[in-house]
Design an enzyme around this catalytic site. Structure first.
Site, PDB file in Angstrom:
ATOM      1  N   LYS A  67     -14.598  -5.019   4.585  1.00 33.58           N
ATOM      2  CA  LYS A  67     -13.434  -5.427   5.369  1.00 33.58           C
ATOM      3  C   LYS A  67     -12.571  -4.262   5.839  1.00 33.58           C
ATOM      4  CE  LYS A  67     -10.431  -6.235   1.322  1.00 33.58           C
ATOM      5  NZ  LYS A  67      -9.349  -5.282   1.601  1.00 33.58           N
ATOM      6  N   GLY A  72     -16.698   3.267   1.281  1.00 29.64           N
ATOM      7  CA  GLY A  72     -16.220   4.072   0.159  1.00 29.64           C
ATOM      8  C   GLY A  72     -15.228   3.367  -0.731  1.00 29.64           C
ATOM      9  N   GLY A 178     -14.445  -4.944  -5.756  1.00 28.42           N
ATOM     10  CA  GLY A 178     -13.545  -3.995  -6.396  1.00 28.42           C
ATOM     11  C   GLY A 178     -12.285  -4.612  -6.969  1.00 28.42           C
ATOM     12  N   ILE A 218      -4.003   6.877 -13.404  1.00 24.47           N
ATOM     13  CA  ILE A 218      -3.467   7.037 -12.053  1.00 24.47           C
ATOM     14  C   ILE A 218      -2.030   7.533 -12.075  1.00 24.47           C
ATOM     15  CG2 ILE A 218      -2.945   5.839  -9.895  1.00 24.47           C
ATOM     16  CD1 ILE A 218      -5.197   3.844 -10.649  1.00 24.47           C
ATOM     17  N   LEU A 220      -0.366   9.227 -14.376  1.00 24.79           N
ATOM     18  CA  LEU A 220      -0.216  10.608 -14.841  1.00 24.79           C
ATOM     19  C   LEU A 220      -0.747  11.601 -13.815  1.00 24.79           C
ATOM     20  CD1 LEU A 220      -1.145  10.224 -18.619  1.00 24.79           C
ATOM     21  CD2 LEU A 220       1.119  10.230 -17.548  1.00 24.79           C
ATOM     22  N   HIS A 479     -22.757  33.020 -22.611  1.00 25.78           N
ATOM     23  CA  HIS A 479     -21.499  33.646 -23.036  1.00 25.78           C
ATOM     24  C   HIS A 479     -21.036  34.630 -21.968  1.00 25.78           C
ATOM     25  CE1 HIS A 479     -18.520  35.485 -25.700  1.00 25.78           C
ATOM     26  NE2 HIS A 479     -18.974  36.662 -25.274  1.00 25.78           N
TER      27      HIS A 479
END
Length: 523
Positions: A67, A72, A178, A218, A220, A479
């Protein structure tokens, strides 16, 4: 059909290869001789677009309905990606302003070009959304732009964004719509003074004061963005702790780090009133347990109290799809609903509301549809808070392990004893590993570090393959790297740290305790 509980959401299937081949061949034949789709996906977010591409790759005729008009989902358009762009840009500004001098770099002045910052963010989003459309074309996924809703278990009516309408038919329909911002009673989001995460990603000026309602991922992250750019940030949280899913020990260190950066916290506090009649916003606060009210004035309020499944207006009631009390769609181990041919994945079903979890759901769901083997283990999905430092974790917290009654060992290693971290003057944080005492099997890993979101995947692989802490410890790590801290924590877990590190650990543990006590006394 009886629905599986969240605890049983580990998707396994055993299907013979010959049966898979026959089933897939029949689907291909059906697709080539009919206008009906094999798979229709409602929603083009991380779960939806990945499911659509995977279905097409498996030879299934596929249509994806979205829609928004761009692919994404929330993640790419107004979530994960734009927030990471702003987190990086604001971090670069903060480093230039406060840390460059420590590295011998002198600047006469550093200024924020907010419009330029937003342009960079928008460019990243645009390029990635176009990239997904390119993948759809490459993999021959039919893309319909519009709002879809069920008219039957095999038909979706789509009001297209150009004002038209079409009906899309499919043998298998996957709901991947979602989630949306969770609203708070009495707090109306106008995306100006009171904003959601979407509005917080598009502010046209830096607010002098910002109040964040909700101390989760979200809140923070966005609080960090605007705090670095100059806002005075206060986080109001109803619970007694920030990020409740985080290991308690790591969470305490994380909160102290954010407080050192200037972020303020009002925990065990609820918002009971909002006044936007003046130039700014006046919030009426009250202790969560009840008590005297206080007024907190601010310029902008970010509502970040979680997300809710986006299932309204899909016609689920019309076809009889079962949902729980908070409108999550109930599915079994194959992601099928109680309605034959209808599936659901991602944020609309129980489980972590994370983009990468939704992607795994999408792949597994389509594999089941194609007669193959699907697998998702929600106990081994990593989580990351992309602040500075980052915090990442996978598996169980120490509190969860204790609750299970499992005997365990804990291994820790501070980055203040890591050569690379000291060399770059960024040694805040630690690695913490939990392992079963008898078998040494890793139960959980928690990392607080500058790039914890990258480091955690060594642990994710280890958990996926039921590795032991000794398995990690015996892997040669280059290292100097930050990843050596994971190796050292693993060695400490099975009680074989490098001998020269034992003294380091003791010294820095004592120093850390002293600094904590001094800081608390000073405050």
């Amino acid at each position: 059909m009886a629905m599986a509980s969240l605890a049983r959401r580990k998707a396994y299937a055993v299907v013979s290869s010959s049966r898979s081949s026959v089933f897939l061949t029949s689907l291909r034949g059906f697709a080539s001789g009919s206008d009906e789709n094999d798979v229709v996906v409602i929603g083009g977010g991380p779960g939806g677009y990945v499911a659509a591409i995977k279905a097409s790759q498996l030879g299934l005729k596929t249509t994806c309905i979205e829609k928004r008009g761009t692919l994404g989902g929330t993640c790419l358009n107004v979530g994960c990606i734009p927030s990471k762009a702003l987190l990086h840009s604001s971090h670069m500004y903060h480093e230039a302003k406060h840390s460059f001098a420590n590295h011998g770099i002198k600047l006469s002045s550093v200024e924020v070009d907010l419009a330029g910052m937003m342009a960079q963010k928008d460019k990243a989003v645009s390029n990635l959304t176009k990239g997904i459309e390119g993948l759809f074309k490459k993999n021959k996924v039919n893309y319909v732009k519009g709002y879809g809703k069920f008219v039957s278990p095999s038909e979706v009516s789509v009001d297209t964004i150009d004002g038209g309408n079409t009906v899309v038919k499919g043998k298998h329909i996957i709901i991947a719509t979602g989630s949306d911002v969770k609203s708070l009673p009495g707090v109306t989001i106008d995306e100006k003074k009171i904003v959601s995460s979407t509005g917080a990603l598009a502010l046209t000026e830096i607010p002098k004061k910002l109040v964040v309602i909700g101390a989760g991922y979200i809140g923070l992250e966005m609080g960090s963005v605007w705090g670095r750019l100059g806002s005075e940030v206060t986080v109001v949280e109803f619970a007694s702790d920030i990020v409740p899913t985080m290991d308690a020990e790591v969470r305490k260190q994380f909160q102290r780090s954010l407080e050192k950066q200037g972020m303020k916290f009002q925990l065990k506090t609820k918002v009971v009133g909002v006044d936007t009649s003046g130039d700014g916003v006046k919030l009426t606060l009250e202790p969560a347990a009840g008590g005297d009210q206080t007024i907190l004035e601010t310029d902008v309020v970010l509502v970040s109290a979680g997300r809710t499944p986006f299932t309204a207006g899909l016609g689920l009631d019309k076809i009889g799809v079962e949902t729980d009390k908070i409108r999550r769609i109930l599915v079994n181990e194959r992601f099928t609903t109680n309605v034959s041919g209808v599936y659901a994945i991602g944020d609309v079903i129980p489980g972590p509301m994370l983009a990468h979890k939704a992607e795994e759901d999408g792949v597994a769901c389509v594999e089941f549809i194609a007669g193959k083997v699907g697998h998702v283990d929600y106990d081994k999905v990593p989580g990351v808070v992309y602040t500075t430092p980052e915090v990442a974790y996978v598996g169980k917290t120490e509190e969860q392990v204790k609750a299970l009654g499992v005997e365990y060992r804990v291994g820790k290693f501070p980055f203040m004893a890591n050569s690379r971290a000291k060399a770059i003057d960024n040694a805040e944080g630690l690695v913490k590993i939990l392992a079963e005492k008898e078998t040494d099997k890793i139960l959980g890993v928690h990392i607080m570090a500058p790039n914890a979101g990258e480091l955690i995947h060594e642990a994710a692989i280890a958990l996926q393959y039921d590795a032991s802490s000794e398995d990690i410890a015996r892997v040669c790590h280059a290292h100097p790297t930050m990843s050596e801290a994971v190796k050292e924590a693993a060695m400490a877990t099975y009680d074989k740290p490098h001998s020269h590190m034992k003294s380091w650990l003791l010294l820095h543990s004592l120093l850390f305790i002293f600094v904590q006590q001094f800081t608390m006394t000073w405050r």
